[in-house]
Design an enzyme around this catalytic site. Structure first.
Site, PDB file in Angstrom:
ATOM      1  N   ASN A 148       1.595 -12.902   1.038  1.00 12.72           N
ATOM      2  CA  ASN A 148       2.186 -12.624   2.343  1.00 12.72           C
ATOM      3  C   ASN A 148       1.459 -11.525   3.111  1.00 12.72           C
ATOM      4  O   ASN A 148       1.511 -11.497   4.342  1.00 12.72           O
ATOM      5  CB  ASN A 148       3.654 -12.224   2.157  1.00 12.72           C
ATOM      6  CG  ASN A 148       4.210 -11.528   3.377  1.00 12.72           C
ATOM      7  OD1 ASN A 148       4.522 -12.161   4.397  1.00 12.72           O
ATOM      8  ND2 ASN A 148       4.324 -10.203   3.316  1.00 12.72           N
ATOM      9  N   TYR A 164      -7.078 -13.004  14.335  1.00 11.61           N
ATOM     10  CA  TYR A 164      -5.885 -13.383  13.573  1.00 11.61           C
ATOM     11  C   TYR A 164      -5.817 -14.894  13.379  1.00 11.61           C
ATOM     12  O   TYR A 164      -5.602 -15.386  12.270  1.00 11.61           O
ATOM     13  CB  TYR A 164      -4.642 -12.880  14.310  1.00 11.61           C
ATOM     14  CG  TYR A 164      -3.335 -13.199  13.626  1.00 11.61           C
ATOM     15  CD1 TYR A 164      -2.888 -12.428  12.563  1.00 11.61           C
ATOM     16  CD2 TYR A 164      -2.549 -14.264  14.046  1.00 11.61           C
ATOM     17  CE1 TYR A 164      -1.693 -12.704  11.926  1.00 11.61           C
ATOM     18  CE2 TYR A 164      -1.345 -14.555  13.423  1.00 11.61           C
ATOM     19  CZ  TYR A 164      -0.919 -13.774  12.362  1.00 11.61           C
ATOM     20  OH  TYR A 164       0.263 -14.062  11.734  1.00 11.61           O
ATOM     21  N   THR A 178      10.354  -8.990  13.119  1.00 14.47           N
ATOM     22  CA  THR A 178       9.779  -7.995  12.220  1.00 14.47           C
ATOM     23  C   THR A 178       9.136  -6.882  13.049  1.00 14.47           C
ATOM     24  O   THR A 178       8.956  -7.033  14.261  1.00 14.47           O
ATOM     25  CB  THR A 178       8.696  -8.607  11.325  1.00 14.47           C
ATOM     26  OG1 THR A 178       7.600  -9.028  12.155  1.00 14.47           O
ATOM     27  CG2 THR A 178       9.234  -9.794  10.532  1.00 14.47           C
ATOM     28  N   ARG A 206       0.805  -1.223   0.000  1.00 13.21           N
ATOM     29  CA  ARG A 206       0.000   0.000   0.000  1.00 13.21           C
ATOM     30  C   ARG A 206       0.834   1.267   0.000  1.00 13.21           C
ATOM     31  O   ARG A 206       0.332   2.342  -0.310  1.00 13.21           O
ATOM     32  CB  ARG A 206      -0.920   0.004   1.225  1.00 13.21           C
ATOM     33  CG  ARG A 206      -1.961  -1.100   1.208  1.00 13.21           C
ATOM     34  CD  ARG A 206      -2.877  -0.990   2.409  1.00 13.21           C
ATOM     35  NE  ARG A 206      -3.916  -2.021   2.379  1.00 13.21           N
ATOM     36  CZ  ARG A 206      -4.893  -2.120   3.281  1.00 13.21           C
ATOM     37  NH1 ARG A 206      -4.945  -1.251   4.278  1.00 13.21           N
ATOM     38  NH2 ARG A 206      -5.796  -3.079   3.197  1.00 13.21           N
TER      39      ARG A 206
END
Length: 239
Positions: A74, A137, A172, A33
Site C-alpha cells: 500500500n 504518479y 485520507t 517510516r
C-alpha cells in the site's frame, strides 16, 4: 489465524486496511517510516509495528523472515505538478516508493508464500487512465498494474493470487492535501475545491476508508480464489 502484512500502515488507506484485517481476527503486521504513526494505527489492536523503508532492499527482505499469507503493498506517495515542473529527483522518488517498493515487497513475499497466499497492490484509478499534473504518479501506478498482471500469471498454478485495488479519491490526508492544493491554486473555498476534486466520481463524494478495506478483505478471501490479475476499481463509476 492468517499472518497479514500491510505496508504504509501508518495512515490513510493502509491504516484502514490494517484495522479491518485486525478486526477480522488476523495477525497483522504494519510497516511504515514513523513509529508514532504506526502506534496510532495499532491503538491496542495487537498489531506488530515495523519501522522500515520499503525502497530499501535489505529492509524489505528482513520483514519476511517468517512468511505471510496476505501481503498488501500500500505504501505510496504523489504530488500534483505540471510535468515541466517535476524534477528528476521527484520523478525517481515517486517511482521508487510506488513501483519499486511494490516490486521489492512482492518479491520478498513470494519467497515464502504458500498455496492460498494473496498479494494485493493498492494502485489507483490513475493506473487505468491518465490525468493532468500527475504524470509521475500515474506512470508509477500504471507500472504497478503491469507488475500485478505479470505476477498473476507466474503464481496462478501455485494457488496464489495477485490483484490490484484502484481507488479514486479516498478520504485520507493525501486527498485533503489535494483539496488544499486546489484551494490555493485556484483561490477557491474548501467546498468548491472538494467538488472539483471529486468531479470525476459520479457519486460525487470521497470514497470512505472502509469501502477500500472491504475490497481488500474480499480479495484476501477464499471466495476470491479465481480472481487473479484483476484491477478492482473502487471509484463510484469513475472507471
Amino acid at each position: 489465524m492468517r499472518r497479514v502484512l500491510v505496508t504504509g500502515g501508518g495512515s490513510g488507506i493502509g491504516r484502514g486496511i490494517a484495522r479491518a484485517f485486525a478486526e477480522a481476527g488476523d495477525a497483522v503486521t504494519i510497516v511504515g517510516r514513523r513509529e508514532d504513526a504506526l502506534s496510532e494505527t495499532n491503538e491496542g489492536r495487537g498489531m506488530v509495528c515495523r519501522v522500515a523503508d520499503i525502497t530499501d532492499e535489505a529492509a524489505v527482505d528482513a520483514l519476511f523472515a517468517e512468511p505471510f499469507e496476505v501481503v498488501v503493498a500500500n505504501a505510496g506517495m504523489g504530488r500534483a505538478a505540471p510535468l515541466a515542473e517535476v524534477t528528476l529527483e521527484e520523478w525517481n522518488n515517486t517511482l521508487a516508493v510506488n513501483l519499486t517498493g511494490t516490486f521489492l515487497t512482492f518479491r520478498a513475499a513470494l519467497r515464502g508464500m504458500q498455496q492460498g497466499g494473496r498479494l494485493i497492490a493498492i494502485a489507483s484509478t490513475q493506473a487505468l487512465k491518465g490525468g493532468g499534473r500527475i504524470a509521475a504518479y500515474s506512470a508509477s501506478k500504471h507500472g504497478v498494474l503491469g507488475l500485478v498482471r505479470s505476477v498473476a500469471h507466474e503464481v496462478a498454478r501455485k494457488g496464489i493470487t495477485c490483484n490490484a485495488i484502484c481507488p479514486g479519491f479516498v478520504d485520507t490526508p493525501m486527498a485533503e492535501a489535494a483539496v488544499k492544493s486546489v484551494m490555493e491554486g485556484r483561490g477557491l473555498d474548501r467546498e468548491a475545491a472538494l467538488k472539483m476534486v471529486v468531479s470525476n466520481n459520479p457519486v460525487g463524494r470521497m470514497i470512505a476508508l472502509d469501502e477500500v478495506a472491504s475490497a481488500a478483505l474480499y480479495l484476501a478471501s477464499a471466495g476470491a480464489a479465481m480472481v487473479n490479475g484483476h484491477a478492482l476499481s473502487v471509484s463510484g463509476g469513475e472507471i
